[in-house]
Design a protein around this motif. Structure first.
Motif, PDB file in Angstrom:
ATOM      1  N   ALA A  12      14.383   5.837   4.595  1.00  0.00           N
ATOM      2  CA  ALA A  12      12.973   5.864   4.980  1.00  0.00           C
ATOM      3  C   ALA A  12      12.484   4.431   5.160  1.00  0.00           C
ATOM      4  O   ALA A  12      12.387   3.681   4.187  1.00  0.00           O
ATOM      5  CB  ALA A  12      12.150   6.585   3.918  1.00  0.00           C
ATOM      6  N   ILE A  13      12.200   4.052   6.394  1.00  0.00           N
ATOM      7  CA  ILE A  13      11.793   2.686   6.719  1.00  0.00           C
ATOM      8  C   ILE A  13      10.367   2.696   7.240  1.00  0.00           C
ATOM      9  O   ILE A  13      10.022   3.472   8.132  1.00  0.00           O
ATOM     10  CB  ILE A  13      12.731   2.080   7.780  1.00  0.00           C
ATOM     11  N   VAL A  14       9.539   1.826   6.691  1.00  0.00           N
ATOM     12  CA  VAL A  14       8.127   1.756   7.098  1.00  0.00           C
ATOM     13  C   VAL A  14       7.998   0.855   8.327  1.00  0.00           C
ATOM     14  O   VAL A  14       8.250  -0.348   8.239  1.00  0.00           O
ATOM     15  CB  VAL A  14       7.248   1.208   5.958  1.00  0.00           C
ATOM     16  N   PRO A  15       7.612   1.410   9.482  1.00  0.00           N
ATOM     17  CA  PRO A  15       7.459   0.584  10.682  1.00  0.00           C
ATOM     18  C   PRO A  15       6.053   0.004  10.782  1.00  0.00           C
ATOM     19  O   PRO A  15       5.080   0.618  10.320  1.00  0.00           O
ATOM     20  CB  PRO A  15       7.714   1.579  11.814  1.00  0.00           C
ATOM     21  N   HIS A  16       5.956  -1.171  11.376  1.00  0.00           N
ATOM     22  CA  HIS A  16       4.670  -1.859  11.596  1.00  0.00           C
ATOM     23  C   HIS A  16       3.625  -1.511  10.518  1.00  0.00           C
ATOM     24  O   HIS A  16       2.581  -0.940  10.811  1.00  0.00           O
ATOM     25  CB  HIS A  16       4.109  -1.581  12.995  1.00  0.00           C
ATOM     26  N   PRO A  17       3.923  -1.833   9.255  1.00  0.00           N
ATOM     27  CA  PRO A  17       2.995  -1.462   8.176  1.00  0.00           C
ATOM     28  C   PRO A  17       1.643  -2.156   8.319  1.00  0.00           C
ATOM     29  O   PRO A  17       1.553  -3.248   8.879  1.00  0.00           O
ATOM     30  CB  PRO A  17       3.716  -1.926   6.908  1.00  0.00           C
ATOM     31  N   PHE A  18       0.622  -1.459   7.838  1.00  0.00           N
ATOM     32  CA  PHE A  18      -0.753  -1.967   7.730  1.00  0.00           C
ATOM     33  C   PHE A  18      -1.462  -2.080   9.080  1.00  0.00           C
ATOM     34  O   PHE A  18      -2.641  -2.439   9.114  1.00  0.00           O
ATOM     35  CB  PHE A  18      -0.806  -3.342   7.032  1.00  0.00           C
ATOM     36  N   GLN A  19      -0.806  -1.775  10.192  1.00  0.00           N
ATOM     37  CA  GLN A  19      -1.436  -1.890  11.506  1.00  0.00           C
ATOM     38  C   GLN A  19      -2.135  -0.571  11.846  1.00  0.00           C
ATOM     39  O   GLN A  19      -1.522   0.351  12.386  1.00  0.00           O
ATOM     40  CB  GLN A  19      -0.399  -2.244  12.574  1.00  0.00           C
ATOM     41  N   ARG A  20      -3.399  -0.493  11.546  1.00  0.00           N
ATOM     42  CA  ARG A  20      -4.130   0.764  11.676  1.00  0.00           C
ATOM     43  C   ARG A  20      -4.161   1.256  13.112  1.00  0.00           C
ATOM     44  O   ARG A  20      -4.116   2.462  13.374  1.00  0.00           O
ATOM     45  CB  ARG A  20      -5.551   0.586  11.140  1.00  0.00           C
ATOM     46  N   SER A  21      -4.215   0.332  14.090  1.00  0.00           N
ATOM     47  CA  SER A  21      -4.264   0.742  15.493  1.00  0.00           C
ATOM     48  C   SER A  21      -2.962   1.383  15.947  1.00  0.00           C
ATOM     49  O   SER A  21      -2.921   2.048  16.990  1.00  0.00           O
ATOM     50  CB  SER A  21      -4.579  -0.464  16.384  1.00  0.00           C
ATOM     51  N   ARG A  22      -1.896   1.195  15.165  1.00  0.00           N
ATOM     52  CA  ARG A  22      -0.588   1.751  15.514  1.00  0.00           C
ATOM     53  C   ARG A  22      -0.102   2.751  14.465  1.00  0.00           C
ATOM     54  O   ARG A  22       1.071   3.015  14.359  1.00  0.00           O
ATOM     55  CB  ARG A  22       0.423   0.618  15.684  1.00  0.00           C
TER      56      ARG A  22
ATOM     57  N   ILE B 210       2.115   3.071  -0.002  1.00  0.00           N
ATOM     58  CA  ILE B 210       3.544   2.779  -0.076  1.00  0.00           C
ATOM     59  C   ILE B 210       3.937   2.573  -1.534  1.00  0.00           C
ATOM     60  O   ILE B 210       4.075   1.450  -2.023  1.00  0.00           O
ATOM     61  CB  ILE B 210       3.903   1.547   0.769  1.00  0.00           C
ATOM     62  N   ALA B 211       4.108   3.685  -2.249  1.00  0.00           N
ATOM     63  CA  ALA B 211       4.568   3.598  -3.630  1.00  0.00           C
ATOM     64  C   ALA B 211       6.055   3.297  -3.684  1.00  0.00           C
ATOM     65  O   ALA B 211       6.553   2.707  -4.641  1.00  0.00           O
ATOM     66  CB  ALA B 211       4.264   4.909  -4.365  1.00  0.00           C
ATOM     67  N   ASP B 212       6.771   3.691  -2.632  1.00  0.00           N
ATOM     68  CA  ASP B 212       8.207   3.433  -2.575  1.00  0.00           C
ATOM     69  C   ASP B 212       8.671   3.642  -1.139  1.00  0.00           C
ATOM     70  O   ASP B 212       8.042   4.363  -0.361  1.00  0.00           O
ATOM     71  CB  ASP B 212       8.963   4.381  -3.515  1.00  0.00           C
ATOM     72  N   ALA B 213       9.774   3.001  -0.782  1.00  0.00           N
ATOM     73  CA  ALA B 213      10.413   3.158   0.522  1.00  0.00           C
ATOM     74  C   ALA B 213      11.809   2.555   0.409  1.00  0.00           C
ATOM     75  O   ALA B 213      12.135   1.894  -0.575  1.00  0.00           O
ATOM     76  CB  ALA B 213       9.607   2.465   1.613  1.00  0.00           C
ATOM     77  N   ASP B 214      12.633   2.804   1.414  1.00  0.00           N
ATOM     78  CA  ASP B 214      13.987   2.256   1.394  1.00  0.00           C
ATOM     79  C   ASP B 214      14.074   0.900   2.071  1.00  0.00           C
ATOM     80  O   ASP B 214      14.969   0.102   1.768  1.00  0.00           O
ATOM     81  CB  ASP B 214      14.964   3.229   2.060  1.00  0.00           C
ATOM     82  N   ALA B 215      13.176   0.635   3.004  1.00  0.00           N
ATOM     83  CA  ALA B 215      13.154  -0.656   3.698  1.00  0.00           C
ATOM     84  C   ALA B 215      11.824  -0.788   4.426  1.00  0.00           C
ATOM     85  O   ALA B 215      11.108   0.202   4.651  1.00  0.00           O
ATOM     86  CB  ALA B 215      14.315  -0.775   4.687  1.00  0.00           C
ATOM     87  N   ILE B 216      11.505  -2.016   4.795  1.00  0.00           N
ATOM     88  CA  ILE B 216      10.276  -2.316   5.524  1.00  0.00           C
ATOM     89  C   ILE B 216      10.653  -2.999   6.842  1.00  0.00           C
ATOM     90  O   ILE B 216      11.503  -3.893   6.867  1.00  0.00           O
ATOM     91  CB  ILE B 216       9.349  -3.257   4.721  1.00  0.00           C
TER      92      ILE B 216
ATOM     93  N   GLY C  88       0.040   2.460  11.296  1.00  0.00           N
ATOM     94  CA  GLY C  88       0.819   1.860  10.224  1.00  0.00           C
ATOM     95  C   GLY C  88       0.319   2.340   8.863  1.00  0.00           C
ATOM     96  O   GLY C  88      -0.887   2.497   8.648  1.00  0.00           O
ATOM     97  N   VAL C  89       1.230   2.571   7.946  1.00  0.00           N
ATOM     98  CA  VAL C  89       0.857   3.026   6.606  1.00  0.00           C
ATOM     99  C   VAL C  89       0.191   1.885   5.855  1.00  0.00           C
ATOM    100  O   VAL C  89       0.676   0.746   5.869  1.00  0.00           O
ATOM    101  CB  VAL C  89       2.103   3.521   5.839  1.00  0.00           C
TER     102      VAL C  89
END
Length: 249
Positions: free
Chosen positions: A107-117, A125-131, A119-120
């Motif tokens: 589970a990889i978080v793409p473009h995090p924090f980018q609300r227009s896209r 994000i309590a946990d993930a496998d990669a960013i 992004g989570v």
């Protein structure tokens, strides 16, 4: 000392099976091989059929086949890499992370924090496998730097990817995954997608590439804004079909 074997992979590419994609998978695979990548993961929005087909076709192009999908969770997008079934869209972010792991993927978080896209946001994000700490589809480097700082502070593995929706953007950014061969996988030809997933989880990655030219990013952002506006309007109109329909899952 065992020499690690590098694999250059673009983990975030969209085909024509995405509501905002344009290219057939055969063309993407051919292009990926031409530019020297070892693999490309088709991560269409909430669609996995073309990704599975691309993974099956990949060896014909001299590439390693890895399926995936970009899932629309309740809190934003999530890349499910190495799965053969699509997690159900619309679920809570952390529930989707667990589903991806149960399916044998990362589970990889793409473009995090980018609300227009989509992004989570950090608080989910309590946990993930990669960013995904380098996404080539950004106007400035600020969002990538913020993602990299977040991942570094929490010791998450990091990847870079193109997030390409058009063929020329494939491979603009990619991840070099370093796989340690063993008796069962002594050569590059013996290594498969599961070995790459294991290497990602162990943080054996290096990021390469550059940002997509701003004018091309602007076109993609602009079209995305139009699609989102169209979706909002049509989803609220009782007598009109939702456009694009894939966003209504």
């Amino acid at each position: 000392m065992t020499t690690q074997i590098p694999f250059s992979i673009d983990f975030h590419v969209h085909s024509e099976d995405s509501y905002d994609g344009h290219e057939p998978v055969e063309l993407i695979l051919e292009h990926a091989a031409d530019i020297g990548l070892d693999g490309v993961v088709i991560t269409d929005h909430d669609e996995i059929d073309e990704s599975l087909r691309a993974a099956a076709l990949a060896p014909e192009y001299g590439l390693i086949g890895i399926p995936g999908v970009e899932v629309s969770t309740e809190h934003g997008h999530l890349l499910a890499i190495g799965v053969e079934d699509r997690p159900e869209p619309g679920q809570a972010f952390m529930d989707t992370v667990e589903t991806v792991r149960d399916l044998g993927g990362v589970a990889i978080v793409p473009h995090p924090f980018q609300r227009s896209r989509h992004g989570v946001r950090k608080r989910h994000i309590a946990d993930a496998d990669a960013i995904e700490t380098y996404n080539s589809m950004v106007f400035t480097g600020y969002r990538n730097r913020r993602a990299r700082l977040f991942a570094t502070r929490r010791d998450y593995p990091q990847i870079g990817a193109s997030d390409a929706h058009y063929l020329p953007n494939v491979g603009k950014s990619y991840t070099e995954v370093l796989v340690t061969p063993d008796a069962a996988t002594p050569t590059k030809a013996d290594i498969d997608g599961e070995d790459l997933i294991e290497a990602i989880l162990e943080g054996r990655t290096q990021i390469y590439g550059k940002r997509t030219p701003i004018h091309k990013s602007a076109v993609q952002y602009g079209k995305g804004a139009v699609r989102k506006t169209t979706y909002v309007l049509t989803s609220r109109a009782p007598l009109l079909p939702t456009v694009p329909a894939s966003m209504d899952r």
